[in-house]
Design an enzyme around this catalytic site. Structure first.
Site, PDB file in Angstrom:
ATOM      1  N   ASN A   1       0.903  -1.066  -0.008  1.00  0.00           N
ATOM      2  CA  ASN A   1      -0.138   0.125   0.118  1.00  0.00           C
ATOM      3  C   ASN A   1       0.858   1.050  -0.109  1.00  0.00           C
ATOM      4  OD1 ASN A   1      -1.779   2.063   0.442  1.00  0.00           O
ATOM      5  ND2 ASN A   1      -2.264   1.249   2.413  1.00  0.00           N
ATOM      6  N   TRP A   2       0.971   1.807  -1.152  1.00  0.00           N
ATOM      7  CA  TRP A   2       1.843   3.022  -1.129  1.00  0.00           C
ATOM      8  C   TRP A   2       1.111   4.606  -0.780  1.00  0.00           C
ATOM      9  CZ3 TRP A   2       3.835   2.148  -7.048  1.00  0.00           C
ATOM     10  CH2 TRP A   2       4.593   0.984  -7.206  1.00  0.00           C
ATOM     11  N   LYS A   3       0.212   4.356  -0.237  1.00  0.00           N
ATOM     12  CA  LYS A   3      -0.645   5.250   0.279  1.00  0.00           C
ATOM     13  C   LYS A   3      -0.486   6.946  -0.639  1.00  0.00           C
ATOM     14  CE  LYS A   3       0.031   3.268   4.623  1.00  0.00           C
ATOM     15  NZ  LYS A   3      -0.049   3.276   6.279  1.00  0.00           N
TER      16      LYS A   3
ATOM     17  N   HIS B   1      -9.510   1.161   4.772  1.00  0.00           N
ATOM     18  CA  HIS B   1      -8.426   1.290   5.566  1.00  0.00           C
ATOM     19  C   HIS B   1      -8.529   2.225   6.823  1.00  0.00           C
ATOM     20  CE1 HIS B   1      -4.229   2.411   6.444  1.00  0.00           C
ATOM     21  NE2 HIS B   1      -3.939   1.319   5.756  1.00  0.00           N
TER      22      HIS B   1
ATOM     23  N   GLU C   1      -5.791  -5.320  10.260  1.00  0.00           N
ATOM     24  CA  GLU C   1      -4.808  -4.292  10.749  1.00  0.00           C
ATOM     25  C   GLU C   1      -5.082  -3.579  12.161  1.00  0.00           C
ATOM     26  OE1 GLU C   1      -2.542  -3.168   7.038  1.00  0.00           O
ATOM     27  OE2 GLU C   1      -4.087  -1.758   7.370  1.00  0.00           O
TER      28      GLU C   1
ATOM     29  N   SER D   1       3.245  -2.698  10.390  1.00  0.00           N
ATOM     30  CA  SER D   1       4.743  -2.575  10.505  1.00  0.00           C
ATOM     31  C   SER D   1       5.352  -3.770  10.073  1.00  0.00           C
ATOM     32  CB  SER D   1       5.178  -2.423  12.117  1.00  0.00           C
ATOM     33  OG  SER D   1       4.502  -1.250  12.415  1.00  0.00           O
TER      34      SER D   1
ATOM     35  N   GLY E   1       2.715  -1.355   4.283  1.00  0.00           N
ATOM     36  CA  GLY E   1       2.729   0.063   4.181  1.00  0.00           C
ATOM     37  C   GLY E   1       4.124   0.433   3.670  1.00  0.00           C
TER      38      GLY E   1
HETATM   39  C1  PEP Z   1      -1.105   0.079   6.534  1.00  0.00           C
HETATM   40  O1  PEP Z   1      -1.091   1.204   6.665  1.00  0.00           O
HETATM   41  O2  PEP Z   1      -1.883  -0.516   5.787  1.00  0.00           O
HETATM   42  C2  PEP Z   1       0.190  -0.625   7.120  1.00  0.00           C
HETATM   43  C3  PEP Z   1       0.317  -1.988   7.076  1.00  0.00           C
HETATM   44  O3  PEP Z   1       1.208   0.173   7.193  1.00  0.00           O
HETATM   45  P1  PEP Z   1       2.867  -0.271   7.862  1.00  0.00           P
HETATM   46  O4  PEP Z   1       3.209  -1.376   7.103  1.00  0.00           O
HETATM   47  O5  PEP Z   1       3.320   0.887   7.512  1.00  0.00           O
HETATM   48  O6  PEP Z   1       2.614  -0.471   9.099  1.00  0.00           O
END
Ligand code: PEP
Length: 256
Positions: free
Chosen positions: A8-10, A93, A165, A214, A235
């Site tokens: 997920n590149w946001k 999300h 999540e 994470s 992410g």
């Molecule tokens: C996310 O926001 O979907 C996510 C899993 O982020 P990160 O891996 O940075 O915790």
């Protein structure tokens, strides 16, 4: 079932940067039959990247979409417009729930709109830190799951992916903590039980459940071996090409 590795590149990368990343990723990856590798660029990049991508290797996901197909909805992009460009869409999300105030009703309509337009929704659910601290995790997970799937029929459940999540484990959280395999296993089990009660055991078994929070190359193996986890939603680590490739390599080894 395939193992899903979803980046997920946001709100990161210009269209040019996204295209260079995709080019390098396509060059690096062979065609992994048992892995479904997906990246979710910004909406703006989806059209050009859909022409560039080799869908045998990588699929595209939208990070959001609107629940009406057309009409007077300034600024929105519909799943009808995304149809053909993407195979998946991240829906609900935590950043959309808590920063942009999306509720379960809207999320349910988005899940339905994605399915209607032949796009597989990746429905994200997860409790915030205080909900876990107050022992509300089970209720929150059930509510978000049942709420988000409220417009999904028995026949349509096979077209849905769930991502657990825990919001407190997402790297952008103020004091993000790593979720333990036991904590994840407990919620994943609850997700399947809830699906099973609503749609039957067989249908529930077939729904991929991903974990996100994470994830990086050093913990991906441990998370992928949590019972019931069928993949990862990533992410921050997915923004660094070498880390995303390392996670894919870990997934390949774990699933070999
Ligand atoms: C996310 O926001 O979907 C996510 C899993 O982020 P990160 O891996 O940075 O915790």
């Amino acid at each position: 079932m395939k193992t899903y590795i979803v980046g997920n590149w946001k709100l990161n990368f210009t269209v040019g940067e996204a295209s260079i990343y995709l080019h390098k990723l396509l060059k690096t990856l062979p065609n992994y039959r048992d892995l479904e590798i997906v990246v979710a660029p910004s909406t703006l990049a989806l059209q050009p990247l859909s022409l560039q991508v080799d869908r045998h290797k990588i699929k595209l996901a939208a990070q959001n979409g609107f629940y009406r197909d057309t009409g007077a909805y300034t600024g929105e992009t519909s799943f009808a417009q995304l149809r053909g460009l993407v195979n998946y869409a991240i829906i609900g999300h935590s950043e959309r729930r808590y920063v942009l105030h999306e509720n379960d009703k809207e999320i349910a309509k988005k899940v339905a709109a994605a399915i209607r337009n032949h796009i597989t929704p990746i429905l994200c659910i997860g409790e915030i830190e205080s909900e876990r601290a107050f022992g509300e995790t089970k209720d929150v997970i059930r509510d978000q799951l049942i709420g988000g799937l409220s417009e999904v029929s028995d026949d349509e459940l096979a077209k849905v992916i769930i991502a657990y999540e825990p919001v407190w484990a997402i790297s952008s959280a103020k004091s993000a903590k790593l979720a333990s395999p036991d904590e994840i296993a407990e919620v994943v089990d609850l997700i399947r039980k809830t699906l099973s009660e609503t749609y039957g055991a067989k249908a529930a078994e077939g729904v991929p459940v991903l974990f996100g929070g994470s994830v990086n190359p050093s913990n991906a193996g441990a998370y992928l071996t949590v019972p019931g986890v069928n993949g990862l939603l990533i992410g921050a680590s997915s923004l660094i090409l070498s880390e995303f490739v390392d996670i894919i390599e870990v997934a390949k080894r774990v699933r070999a």
